[in-house]
Write a protein that holds these residues in place. Structure first.
Motif, PDB file in Angstrom:
ATOM      1  N   LEU A  17       0.849  -1.174   0.000  1.00 43.26           N
ATOM      2  CA  LEU A  17       0.000   0.000   0.000  1.00 43.26           C
ATOM      3  C   LEU A  17       0.889   1.229   0.000  1.00 43.26           C
ATOM      4  O   LEU A  17       2.016   1.182   0.506  1.00 43.26           O
ATOM      5  CB  LEU A  17      -0.901   0.052   1.243  1.00 43.26           C
ATOM      6  N   ARG A  18       0.366   2.316  -0.540  1.00 44.68           N
ATOM      7  CA  ARG A  18       1.069   3.589  -0.443  1.00 44.68           C
ATOM      8  C   ARG A  18       0.161   4.603   0.243  1.00 44.68           C
ATOM      9  O   ARG A  18      -0.924   4.895  -0.256  1.00 44.68           O
ATOM     10  CB  ARG A  18       1.504   4.122  -1.804  1.00 44.68           C
ATOM     11  N   LEU A  19       0.612   5.100   1.360  1.00 46.32           N
ATOM     12  CA  LEU A  19      -0.110   6.142   2.065  1.00 46.32           C
ATOM     13  C   LEU A  19       0.380   7.508   1.596  1.00 46.32           C
ATOM     14  O   LEU A  19       1.561   7.677   1.289  1.00 46.32           O
ATOM     15  CB  LEU A  19       0.098   6.022   3.569  1.00 46.32           C
ATOM     16  N   SER A  20      -0.543   8.452   1.562  1.00 41.78           N
ATOM     17  CA  SER A  20      -0.206   9.823   1.192  1.00 41.78           C
ATOM     18  C   SER A  20      -0.582  10.765   2.327  1.00 41.78           C
ATOM     19  O   SER A  20      -1.578  10.544   3.023  1.00 41.78           O
ATOM     20  CB  SER A  20      -0.944  10.241  -0.079  1.00 41.78           C
ATOM     21  N   CYS A  21       0.200  11.807   2.484  1.00 43.48           N
ATOM     22  CA  CYS A  21      -0.086  12.848   3.463  1.00 43.48           C
ATOM     23  C   CYS A  21       0.023  14.173   2.724  1.00 43.48           C
ATOM     24  O   CYS A  21       1.133  14.655   2.460  1.00 43.48           O
ATOM     25  CB  CYS A  21       0.888  12.779   4.624  1.00 43.48           C
ATOM     26  N   ALA A  22      -1.126  14.738   2.378  1.00 47.17           N
ATOM     27  CA  ALA A  22      -1.155  15.997   1.641  1.00 47.17           C
ATOM     28  C   ALA A  22      -1.197  17.155   2.621  1.00 47.17           C
ATOM     29  O   ALA A  22      -1.991  17.153   3.560  1.00 47.17           O
ATOM     30  CB  ALA A  22      -2.362  16.032   0.722  1.00 47.17           C
ATOM     31  N   ALA A  23      -0.346  18.134   2.376  1.00 39.45           N
ATOM     32  CA  ALA A  23      -0.259  19.288   3.266  1.00 39.45           C
ATOM     33  C   ALA A  23      -0.794  20.527   2.584  1.00 39.45           C
ATOM     34  O   ALA A  23      -0.621  20.721   1.378  1.00 39.45           O
ATOM     35  CB  ALA A  23       1.185  19.512   3.688  1.00 39.45           C
ATOM     36  N   SER A  24      -1.449  21.365   3.353  1.00 35.97           N
ATOM     37  CA  SER A  24      -1.870  22.673   2.867  1.00 35.97           C
ATOM     38  C   SER A  24      -1.247  23.724   3.774  1.00 35.97           C
ATOM     39  O   SER A  24      -1.105  23.517   4.971  1.00 35.97           O
ATOM     40  CB  SER A  24      -3.383  22.791   2.863  1.00 35.97           C
ATOM     41  N   GLY A  25      -0.886  24.829   3.172  1.00 35.89           N
ATOM     42  CA  GLY A  25      -0.191  25.848   3.946  1.00 35.89           C
ATOM     43  C   GLY A  25       1.275  25.843   3.560  1.00 35.89           C
ATOM     44  O   GLY A  25       1.623  25.866   2.395  1.00 35.89           O
ATOM     45  N   ARG A  26       2.130  25.745   4.523  1.00 35.49           N
ATOM     46  CA  ARG A  26       3.552  25.748   4.243  1.00 35.49           C
ATOM     47  C   ARG A  26       3.978  24.458   3.576  1.00 35.49           C
ATOM     48  O   ARG A  26       3.363  23.415   3.740  1.00 35.49           O
ATOM     49  CB  ARG A  26       4.355  25.970   5.531  1.00 35.49           C
ATOM     50  N   LEU A  80       4.240   7.184   2.215  1.00 41.62           N
ATOM     51  CA  LEU A  80       4.795   6.032   2.908  1.00 41.62           C
ATOM     52  C   LEU A  80       4.472   4.810   2.064  1.00 41.62           C
ATOM     53  O   LEU A  80       3.313   4.377   2.018  1.00 41.62           O
ATOM     54  CB  LEU A  80       4.225   5.884   4.319  1.00 41.62           C
ATOM     55  N   GLN A  81       5.466   4.317   1.364  1.00 39.93           N
ATOM     56  CA  GLN A  81       5.305   3.105   0.573  1.00 39.93           C
ATOM     57  C   GLN A  81       5.539   1.916   1.487  1.00 39.93           C
ATOM     58  O   GLN A  81       6.604   1.798   2.099  1.00 39.93           O
ATOM     59  CB  GLN A  81       6.302   3.091  -0.589  1.00 39.93           C
ATOM     60  N   MET A  82       4.551   1.053   1.564  1.00 38.48           N
ATOM     61  CA  MET A  82       4.619  -0.098   2.461  1.00 38.48           C
ATOM     62  C   MET A  82       4.572  -1.380   1.645  1.00 38.48           C
ATOM     63  O   MET A  82       3.575  -1.645   0.963  1.00 38.48           O
ATOM     64  CB  MET A  82       3.463  -0.057   3.462  1.00 38.48           C
TER      65      MET A  82
END
Length: 127
Positions: A17-26, A80-82
């Motif tokens: 699985l590949r998890l993603s963490c999208a950030a907004s702002g900085r 995060l590639q798992m």
């Protein structure tokens, strides 16, 4: 910064699985970024981190060689590639961001150093 984690799901042991963490702002490049997980009935534990400066990566022993943390500055996203998932990887995975100076692995694994947290995404690995 606001963080949005996604990509969790149900997968068989040995799968990926590949998890993603999208950030907004900085930009994510401004922060030390970490992934943590919490399994039912267990304490939250460190999984992986990537340093803001230089992009050095750090992993818990339990995932070393199987998981890879990376970032895409242009997309303002951390991944995060798992691979080779095991039933014991089942947990809610959360991403976190923090601005702190760190000279080694020890402080990256401390969740108290991270100021911003996304909601978790559930990963379930069946045997």
């Amino acid at each position: 910064v606001q963080l949005q984690a996604s990509g969790g799901g149900l997968v068989q042991a040995g799968g990926s699985l590949r998890l993603s963490c999208a950030a907004s702002g900085r930009t994510v490049g401004s922060y030390n970024m970490g992934w943590f997980r919490q399994a039912p009935g267990k304490e939250r534990e460190f999984v992986a981190a990537i340093a803001s400066s230089g992009g050095s990566t750090y992993y818990a022993d339990s995932v070393k060689g199987r998981f890879t943390i990376s970032r895409a500055i242009a997309k303002n996203t951390v991944y995060l590639q798992m691979n080779s998932l095991k039933p014991e990887d089942t947990a809610v995975y959360s991403c976190a961001a923090g601005i702190f100076y760190c000279s080694g692995y020890g402080c990256y694994q401390s969740f108290s150093r991270y100021d911003y947290w996304g909601q978790g995404t559930l990963v379930t690995v069946s045997s």
